[in-house]
Design an enzyme around this catalytic site. Sequence first.
Site, mmCIF file in Angstrom:
data_model
loop_
_atom_site.group_PDB
_atom_site.id
_atom_site.type_symbol
_atom_site.label_atom_id
_atom_site.label_comp_id
_atom_site.label_asym_id
_atom_site.label_seq_id
_atom_site.Cartn_x
_atom_site.Cartn_y
_atom_site.Cartn_z
ATOM 1 N N CYS A 1 0.807 -1.225 0.000
ATOM 2 C CA CYS A 1 0.000 0.000 0.000
ATOM 3 C C CYS A 1 0.838 1.272 0.000
ATOM 4 O O CYS A 1 0.324 2.347 -0.306
ATOM 5 C CB CYS A 1 -0.946 0.013 1.204
ATOM 6 S SG CYS A 1 -2.124 -1.341 1.208
ATOM 7 N N HIS B 1 -9.840 2.705 -1.330
ATOM 8 C CA HIS B 1 -8.392 2.492 -1.183
ATOM 9 C C HIS B 1 -7.872 1.703 -2.382
ATOM 10 O O HIS B 1 -7.913 0.473 -2.394
ATOM 11 C CB HIS B 1 -8.171 1.719 0.112
ATOM 12 C CG HIS B 1 -6.748 1.365 0.428
ATOM 13 N ND1 HIS B 1 -5.660 2.004 -0.129
ATOM 14 C CD2 HIS B 1 -6.236 0.420 1.278
ATOM 15 C CE1 HIS B 1 -4.542 1.463 0.346
ATOM 16 N NE2 HIS B 1 -4.873 0.508 1.197
#
Length: 361
Positions: A80, A315
């Site tokens: 991420c 996300h």
Amino acid sequence: MQAVIVEAKRTPFGDKNGMLKDYRPEQLAAPLIQHLSQVMTPDDVILGNVVGGGGNMARLSSLEAGLSLHIPGMTIDRQCASGLEAIRTACVMVQSGEGSMYIAGGTESISKSPMKERARFSPEWIGDPHMGEAAELTASRFSVTRKEQDDYALLSWERSIEAFKQGTYSEEIVPIDGLNTDEAAAKIRPITRLIKRAKPVFLKEGTVTVTNSCKEADGAAAVVVMERAEAEAKGLKPKLRYVRSAVTAMHPHFPAASPIDAIKKLLHKEQIKAQDVALFEINEAFALKVALIARTLGIPYDRINRRGGALCLGHPYSASGAAMMVRLFYEAHALPKGSYVVAAIGTGGGVGLAVLCQVLS
């Protein structure tokens, strides 16, 4: 040499299997690269990508955008943190004199990913919990209550809703085939009631719910990193100066806590305190993460994620860290010259990354 950010954009974000489901990751990145390359032809394109299935996504995206065949492209996977790591890498390359202009960020199509299962974050002998389970482990380890998580989630959702109402996200966005608004804008519901009624997702007696954790999304985000003197010589007005960064790691079971040590290390290296930072962008994979970081470092919520974040928008893995830097770029308009800003993110496997910049104009 000083590395500065002179332009920053993102695509609209779409829900997994939503409005961007037919776009491959390179097709999401291409409009951004085309737009940002109008500033100047880059020395290289550096992109983060996590679930694209392999290959050099940055090179592919550069070619998809119609850039010169002579621009190489480099792809980074720090999970991420990949998009933010791409920007960090570009800044360090400029400071070292390796190049004078880079397009850097991240692109992710979770909808188009060929990966049927997530990658491993940790070996069996340590344990490799699902990110939601790891969030519950973190909440238990650091005594973060359901109320703390829900209180922050409500605040973040309200900030995102207000951003939609005021149109403040629009300045960040490069449209894709006429799509110029985040998919979340059309799906806003009375969130107060939903947050209170939501059931735990991962543990029966847990604290993590669908409303205090993010949803998966498709999208891309990128910035233009240049050498300051060259940018100013071309009449450009840099908004942010890269100051320094820090990366740390901790036990893979507690990834939501991983940005804490990264931020501490960053501030220590620069010999400043958290209260010296005007604005933090912290990835909202879980409300737990922001609540824990704010409490541990003594950061008031009015200096964190003022436009909301992933809890509402979603996300898109590697694009999220780059999107935070895009947001800081536009938030710089409202901050005094010389202000410090920080982007921080944690990843599966327990890695934390934090980047410090200073407002120039």
